[in-house]
Design an enzyme around this catalytic site. Structure first.
Site, PDB file in Angstrom:
ATOM      1  N   GLU A 231      -3.380   5.905  12.166  1.00  0.00           N
ATOM      2  CA  GLU A 231      -2.786   6.976  11.362  1.00  0.00           C
ATOM      3  C   GLU A 231      -3.254   6.839   9.924  1.00  0.00           C
ATOM      4  O   GLU A 231      -3.281   5.750   9.367  1.00  0.00           O
ATOM      5  CB  GLU A 231      -1.261   6.795  11.455  1.00  0.00           C
ATOM      6  CG  GLU A 231      -0.459   7.615  10.478  1.00  0.00           C
ATOM      7  CD  GLU A 231       1.054   7.440  10.695  1.00  0.00           C
ATOM      8  OE1 GLU A 231       1.468   6.862  11.732  1.00  0.00           O
ATOM      9  OE2 GLU A 231       1.812   7.847   9.818  1.00  0.00           O
ATOM     10  N   ASP A 233      -2.024   8.368   6.535  1.00  0.00           N
ATOM     11  CA  ASP A 233      -1.064   9.193   5.806  1.00  0.00           C
ATOM     12  C   ASP A 233      -1.685   9.645   4.498  1.00  0.00           C
ATOM     13  O   ASP A 233      -1.978   8.829   3.624  1.00  0.00           O
ATOM     14  CB  ASP A 233       0.204   8.386   5.503  1.00  0.00           C
ATOM     15  CG  ASP A 233       0.955   8.025   6.764  1.00  0.00           C
ATOM     16  OD1 ASP A 233       1.031   8.878   7.663  1.00  0.00           O
ATOM     17  OD2 ASP A 233       1.461   6.888   6.853  1.00  0.00           O
ATOM     18  N   GLU A 236       3.032  11.303   2.061  1.00  0.00           N
ATOM     19  CA  GLU A 236       4.419  11.150   2.478  1.00  0.00           C
ATOM     20  C   GLU A 236       5.190  11.282   1.185  1.00  0.00           C
ATOM     21  O   GLU A 236       5.047  10.458   0.284  1.00  0.00           O
ATOM     22  CB  GLU A 236       4.647   9.789   3.104  1.00  0.00           C
ATOM     23  CG  GLU A 236       3.893   9.654   4.406  1.00  0.00           C
ATOM     24  CD  GLU A 236       4.464   8.529   5.234  1.00  0.00           C
ATOM     25  OE1 GLU A 236       5.258   8.810   6.144  1.00  0.00           O
ATOM     26  OE2 GLU A 236       4.129   7.380   4.948  1.00  0.00           O
ATOM     27  N   HIS A 247      -3.202   3.236   8.198  1.00  0.00           N
ATOM     28  CA  HIS A 247      -2.577   2.335   9.191  1.00  0.00           C
ATOM     29  C   HIS A 247      -3.531   2.180  10.384  1.00  0.00           C
ATOM     30  O   HIS A 247      -3.529   3.015  11.292  1.00  0.00           O
ATOM     31  CB  HIS A 247      -1.316   2.956   9.786  1.00  0.00           C
ATOM     32  CG  HIS A 247      -0.156   3.210   8.893  1.00  0.00           C
ATOM     33  ND1 HIS A 247       0.953   2.382   8.852  1.00  0.00           N
ATOM     34  CD2 HIS A 247       0.143   4.241   8.082  1.00  0.00           C
ATOM     35  CE1 HIS A 247       1.864   2.903   8.032  1.00  0.00           C
ATOM     36  NE2 HIS A 247       1.398   4.034   7.554  1.00  0.00           N
TER      37      HIS A 247
END
Ligand SMILES: *[C@@H]1O[C@H](CO)[C@@H](O)[C@H](O)[C@H]1NC(C)=O
Ligand SMILES: *[C@@H]1O[C@H](CO)[C@@H](O)[C@H](O)[C@H]1NC(C)=O
Length: 460
Positions: A231, A233, A236, A247
């Site tokens: 992932e 991001d 966020e 990640h």
């Protein structure tokens, strides 16, 4: 970082077709314009841009009628005695995007409301970008830049308006898993680096085995299996804090879709196949407390343009990922990401490099599962395989979003490097708080662009 105690939450009294498809509501994807940019050709609007709602939010009913296969946080065990049977006998229904889910589009803008009341109450939502009716748009971000505008002015403490990439299959798992007849059109195949176990279907089978209702969420539960994948991001955020965070995962295909069980699913934390914390860059957490927020340098009362650049060692799309850079544009002015501000404690990094991650983890005392799972280079190999764009709004049943916007852990000294992440109170952000007091929250994402470095924004 923490996250995704899922958000699914529809209390329907009636009806549906799962990983079959239902025929009650025709699935009509809202259109959403986005652009691809090159140095030679400028920016072109994708021909058929649209979004689809994640399968977990959809009404799931028996294929031959309108009896729910899943209600609240439990399965109908008559039709769902096991995962395969459930996939054959249950169907995912088309979505009434605006009325039921509070999701609407207008040109290049997408609005996702936090709470929508219709026959039931819907909390949160998650959609994926497509450029056809049946396949997710695949993004190849190495040596590229990704840009979007966002309005977080109605995203308060405890709520997260998120935009991120995950290494999902382009068809939602349709071709790999014979039990899945719905596919990307119906938003199947979600996975992320928390290896969420609240997914109702994984590998085309219902996650009924070992399913138990969530102790805090009347509309969610967890099964024996989780859905893991790498992932990235990008965003966020709420109006108080923001973070961007890679990640990586040790799953097949450099971070691809993987059904976990037991320890593999990060139970306990840091012992699974994915990096649950990631290597985050949150300006506040890096010691810049006046940079982002209402009336601050990046003013969250107004629309913000957010640029993220994926730099490789040889400046090609086949190189090794060595740096993830961030810029903002507001009112025509380019605003640089501020350097880490802990003089004498941590070097002044202004982007995500391997050294930034290693030093930050050491100084903050965090577990370096990021390095264990291959760090930035492995994140890059995952991005090279293609990622799907997810856009969502959610609240946090496990950690109340304090890891993003408050002090966390709550009992640590907020002045120690790494503890303060934002100005939200440590006592807020609970689902009860956000659902009662912030029912009118919403996030607006617009003007999504991907392309060669330097081609997706203007500013001075
Ligand atoms: C479960 O499904 C069966 C078969 O459709 C139905 O007869 C029964 O009423 C359902 N049970 C519940 C609790 O909805
Ligand atoms: C990180 O977590 C792993 C798995 O629990 C553990 O083995 C390791 O010692 C931890 N490292 C740190 C620095 O806490």
């Amino acid at each position: 970082m923490f996250r995704k105690a899922v958000l699914a939450s529809l209390c329907f009294l009636a009806v549906t077709h799962t990983q079959q498809v239902g025929r009650e509501v025709t699935e009509t994807h809202p259109r959403l314009q986005f652009q691809r940019c090159t140095r030679s050709g400028g920016c072109q609007t994708a021909s058929n841009g649209q979004i689809t709602l994640d399968a977990n939010w959809r009404w799931l009913h028996v294929t031959d009628g309108y009896t729910n296969c899943y209600t609240g946080n439990s399965w109908n065990t008559t039709v769902c005695a096991n995962g395969q049977q459930c996939s054959q006998r249950c169907a995912l229904e088309g979505a009434n995007y605006r009325e039921t889910y509070g999701i609407s589009t207008n040109g290049n803008a997408l609005t996702i409301k936090f709470l929508t009341k219709s026959q039931g109450t819907n909390i949160g939502g998650r959609v994926y970008l497509m450029d056809s009716d049946s396949r997710y748009e695949m993004f190849y971000l190495l040596n590229k830049e990704f840009t979007f505008d966002v309005d977080v002015s109605k995203v308060p403490c405890g709520i997260n308006g998120a935009l991120y990439f995950i290494q999902m299959d382009a068809d939602g798992g349709l071709s790999k898993h014979s039990g899945n007849k719905a596919g990307a059109k119906y938003g199947t195949g979600y996975c992320d680096s928390q290896c969420p176990r609240d997914m109702k279907f994984i590998n085309g089978e219902a996650n009924v085995e070992g399913w138990g209702g969530s102790p805090t969420d009347p509309n969610a539960g967890t099964g024996r299996y989780g859905a893991c994948c790498a992932e990235m991001d990008i965003w966020e955020a709420n109006k108080i804090s923001n973070a961007y965070t890679p990640h990586p995962c040790n799953t097949p295909n450099d971070g691809g879709y993987f059904r976990c069980t037991g320890k593999e699913c990060n139970q306990p934390r840091y012992e699974g196949v994915c990096d649950p914390d990631g290597c985050d860059y949150n300006p506040f957490r890096q010691g810049n407390r006046e940079f982002y927020g209402p009336g601050k340098t990046v003013d969250t009362n107004k629309k913000i343009t957010v640029i993220t650049q994926f730099i490789t060692d040889d400046n090609t799309a086949t190189g090794t990922l060595v740096d993830i850079r961030r810029l903002y544009v507001q009112d025509g002015r380019v605003i640089q990401n501020p350097p880490t501000n802990f003089p004498g404690v941590l070097d002044p990094f202004d982007s995500i490099t391997e050294k930034y991650c290693t030093d930050q983890k050491r100084v903050f005392g965090d577990n370096n599962s990021f390095a264990r799972d291959g760090g930035l280079a492995h994140m890059g190999r995952s991005l090279a395989k293609g990622h799907v764009l997810a856009l969502s709004i959610w609240n946090d049943h496990s950690a109340h979003m304090l890891w993003l916007d408050s002090s966390y852990p709550v009992d640590a000294d907020p002045n120690q490097p790494g503890i303060g992440r934002g100005t939200c109170p440590t006592t807020g952000g609970s689902p009860k708080d956000t659902e009662q007091n912030n029912a009118d929250s919403q996030v607006v994402f617009s003007n999504i662009k991907v392309g060669d470095i330097g081609t997706t924004f203007t500013g001075r």
